[in-house]
Scaffold this active site. Structure first.
Site, mmCIF file in Angstrom:
data_model
loop_
_atom_site.group_PDB
_atom_site.id
_atom_site.type_symbol
_atom_site.label_atom_id
_atom_site.label_comp_id
_atom_site.label_asym_id
_atom_site.label_seq_id
_atom_site.Cartn_x
_atom_site.Cartn_y
_atom_site.Cartn_z
ATOM 1 N N GLN A 190 0.858 -1.172 0.113
ATOM 2 C CA GLN A 190 0.052 -0.056 0.097
ATOM 3 C C GLN A 190 0.968 1.268 -0.167
ATOM 4 O O GLN A 190 0.764 2.445 -0.635
ATOM 5 C CB GLN A 190 -0.897 0.141 1.182
ATOM 6 C CG GLN A 190 -2.242 -0.648 1.030
ATOM 7 C CD GLN A 190 -2.776 -0.388 -0.196
ATOM 8 O OE1 GLN A 190 -3.101 0.812 -0.458
ATOM 9 N NE2 GLN A 190 -3.013 -1.343 -1.166
ATOM 10 N N GLU A 204 -9.961 1.401 4.259
ATOM 11 C CA GLU A 204 -10.071 0.816 2.871
ATOM 12 C C GLU A 204 -9.957 -0.666 2.706
ATOM 13 O O GLU A 204 -10.707 -1.457 2.558
ATOM 14 C CB GLU A 204 -9.264 1.778 2.055
ATOM 15 C CG GLU A 204 -9.668 1.618 0.423
ATOM 16 C CD GLU A 204 -8.480 2.055 -0.309
ATOM 17 O OE1 GLU A 204 -7.468 2.549 0.116
ATOM 18 O OE2 GLU A 204 -8.592 2.223 -1.549
ATOM 19 N N HIS A 205 -8.642 -0.807 3.043
ATOM 20 C CA HIS A 205 -8.307 -2.451 3.203
ATOM 21 C C HIS A 205 -7.995 -2.784 4.554
ATOM 22 O O HIS A 205 -7.265 -2.027 5.471
ATOM 23 C CB HIS A 205 -7.022 -2.568 2.307
ATOM 24 C CG HIS A 205 -7.042 -1.948 0.963
ATOM 25 N ND1 HIS A 205 -6.583 -0.932 0.647
ATOM 26 C CD2 HIS A 205 -7.617 -2.497 -0.449
ATOM 27 C CE1 HIS A 205 -6.874 -0.542 -0.861
ATOM 28 N NE2 HIS A 205 -7.340 -1.702 -1.187
#
Lengths: 429, 429
Positions: free
Chosen positions: A255, A323-324
């Site tokens: 990320q 988000e993740h």
């Protein structure tokens, strides 16, 4: 490079994350407003001007022709093409469950329907340059096609030689894009929102982009629909002592490499794991290509948070609404049901986040910056709209009329009451 | 009072309608920004200050107590109470079809789910004063309850004597609102978005309001979710020579009475009907209470458009994408399937628009200003959010890994590739 903090420093972490998305972009604001005005007024002429200015290329025909697409299929590495086909099939399989059906309720002689129709025309923005991703094309175009959108118009900025990357053109073709135009930036968003001699006006615009694109989407939002104004990417990993520290470190960096503003956070109840991950980050980062971005992102917005137990870790994750979210714990399935707020959850050590970015099927356009508390991954439902349809026969209105009139009068809306009364006036007299 | 125009003047009409929603409110903007900042910093103290300033009342305890609600049930006209119960039952019946189920796809040893969860806390804004409508309460609170939202918090500005209208309190109780606070305006929206000592922070805010409320919602949007920033109300009626001109006129006025900015448009292929409706409007308007608003609205934003045939009328309706669309023609059911863009369609002469405002069941919060091209009536789906859940076992990742790595490399994201590779590094060496 990355800090280890105790959970009682949690408000410090929250502040760090919040500030990340509150930048002011006053100059960008004015530039974008001017571009939109120019495109509204001068249409193609303005688009051509800005394309020369920002993309350093003069484009005669914005529309990508059949020949260019055929050429891309010839030039692309055949294995990559079949990878994109596999990804497309997985995305289709997952998203087709999202189709919403119309429904009708019949009650004596009244019928009430919720009618579902596709949005007619949709614009898909795909970034150019180093962030030109075929996966973006698949993730945005496939749900639009499944929804039944008839015009699925993609725009993407050309390289300085006027071309578009093979994998982007191939992905567009595989995903059923109906037209591709070589236009990018705020001028591209304005062209889709207002239409030009060449570019059709659409009703909704989806897809990611840089700050100019994001601001332009925000500005035309309301006049046309938009998917979301996405913030920088995030990953939060909950891991316990059973997790492999090298995997955790690798996933955090996957990320972090997106953007110096990306946030990568490990939350663990194991002090030992925290230290091992820190060491592994320092070791692995030197072996990667986007080292500087990763270091900057981990330093500014990365953190390893040590909690007393996994429950505290779950609470923090639900507060951040990442988000993740990866679960690298002993029993990740059970734990996953305690997660209330997250864009996507990745379960266990063989589901690193890139599985979802490219391949597994669920959409990779996910709510960022804590918006998973109230919003959802991009889906087929973003490309449909609903209309209520109401039919009352005379007797149904007779039965309902006194109630409707009384409520209307309580609300002081006598013309509403009159619209009912006039249909029965002769009988009342 | 109302113009009759030919369809070739259609661009004149579109401009009229578009300009309606493009007002600039610079002063309001600054006022609202200041209010939000103050509430963020001083919380209850600021809310109290603005309530004294704008609602002319000093409120000790914002929370409405059980006793006040019981009193409202005693004071309300019993018939009105049962009208609201009938409306509630109809709204429940229609909306419960909208519940979205989670789904799971299993593919060998991989599982992919779309998990549906309710948003945890939602704020419902209900206007005060002359626009204080119990129907607003029902239409916003019932879908939230059906979605499973656990905290359904309503705020509404108190009258200058510190009370709230009986019908509002009764509707809130019937619709399952969990808490009611006596707060309105931009300060109320700010309190819901950021939380105060008294008011819980929510994740999404729904409900209509004046320009201050609308601007405040727009400003907090993104930090929390909002339903929409609604423009002024609209009705478009398609009618042929079979329509009763008095009904058409009454229905046009039922929208016009909302607001001087409301738009009421008749589109007809019958010149005779056009003239009769015009005459009926002039006659009926004098018998109503909100005469001045109706006259102003019909003059500024009303129109009777005469088309060559009904097909032209349908095309115009689809271009305008009206909030409310009535079909008063020979065969309205068949015609309704040609309507692509509309918030709600009302079929035939016994379904005037107030049937939908209060009673039939479908939501009365509808997309305005042409946004029906891409957005939908408020529904249960506005109160849920989805999370993707992805699980791959080892073998599934083995089968997928080369594809994922190739796509990641094509995108230049090598840390993404690394997150896959590291899981198999020992075997590769």
């Amino acid at each position: 490079m990355i800090e280890i903090i105790e959970l009682n420093n949690n408000s410090y972490l929250m502040e760090k994350l919040t500030n990340r998305t509150q930048f002011e972009y006053k100059e960008v604001n004015q530039v974008v407003e001017d571009i939109i005005e120019e495109v509204k007024n001068k249409q193609d002429q303005a688009v051509r001007y800005y394309t020369e200015k920002f993309d350093s290329v003069s484009i005669d025909d914005f529309l990508v022709g059949e020949r260019e697409i055929k050429q891309a299929f010839k030039s692309i590495c055949p294995k990559l093409k079949s990878d994109l086909e596999r990804a497309r099939d997985n995305i289709l399989l997952y998203h087709k469950e999202q189709l919403t059906e119309s429904y009708t309720i019949t009650k004596e002689n009244a019928t009430l329907s919720q009618r579902v129709r596709p949005i007619e025309k949709v614009g898909i923005y795909v970034p150019g340059g180093s962030a030109s991703y075929p996966s973006t094309v698949l993730m945005n175009a496939i749900p639009a096609k499944l929804a039944g959108v008839s015009e699925r118009i993609m725009i993407t900025p050309p390289s300085s030689d006027g071309t578009i990357k093979d994998s982007i053109l191939v992905a567009a073709s595989l995903a059923g894009v109906t037209k591709i135009y070589k236009i990018g930036g705020a001028q591209g968003i304005a062209a889709l929102a207002y239409g030009t001699e060449t570019i059709p006006k659409v009703s909704k615009i989806v897809g990611p982009g840089n700050i100019y694109v994001a601001m332009a989407k925000k500005k035309v939002s309301g006049y046309v629909g938009i998917d979301m104004v996405a913030g920088p990417s995030e990953i939060l990993i909950i891991a316990d002592e059973t997790a492999n520290p090298d995997y955790v470190a690798a996933d955090l960096m996957s990320q972090a490499e997106h953007d110096p503003l990306a946030a990568a956070i490990l939350v663990t109840d194991s002090n030992e794991l925290a230290l091992k991950v820190q060491a592994s980050l320092n070791r692995q980062v030197e072996t990667l290509e986007r080292t500087d971005i990763i270091k900057q992102s981990l330093r500014d917005y990365g953190a390893i948070v040590v909690t007393k137990n996994i429950t505290e870790a779950v609470d923090l994750a639900n507060e951040i609404a990442p988000e993740h979210l990866e679960l690298l714990t002993k029993d990740p399935f059970t734990l996953s049901s305690d997660i209330v707020n997250a864009g996507a959850i990745f379960i266990g050590e063989y589901t690193p986040e890139p599985v979802g970015d490219y391949f597994a099927g669920p959409n990779h356009t996910l709510p960022t910056s804590g918006t998973a508390k109230f919003s959802s991954p991009l889906s087929v439902t973003d490309f449909i709209k609903k209309t209520s349809v109401i039919y009352y026969d005379r007797q149904t209105l007779v039965d309902a009329k006194d109630s409707i009139i009384r409520i209307a009068r309580d609300e002081g809306l006598t013309a509403h009451a009159n619209a009912i009364e006039i249909r029965f006036r002769n009988e009342l007299e």
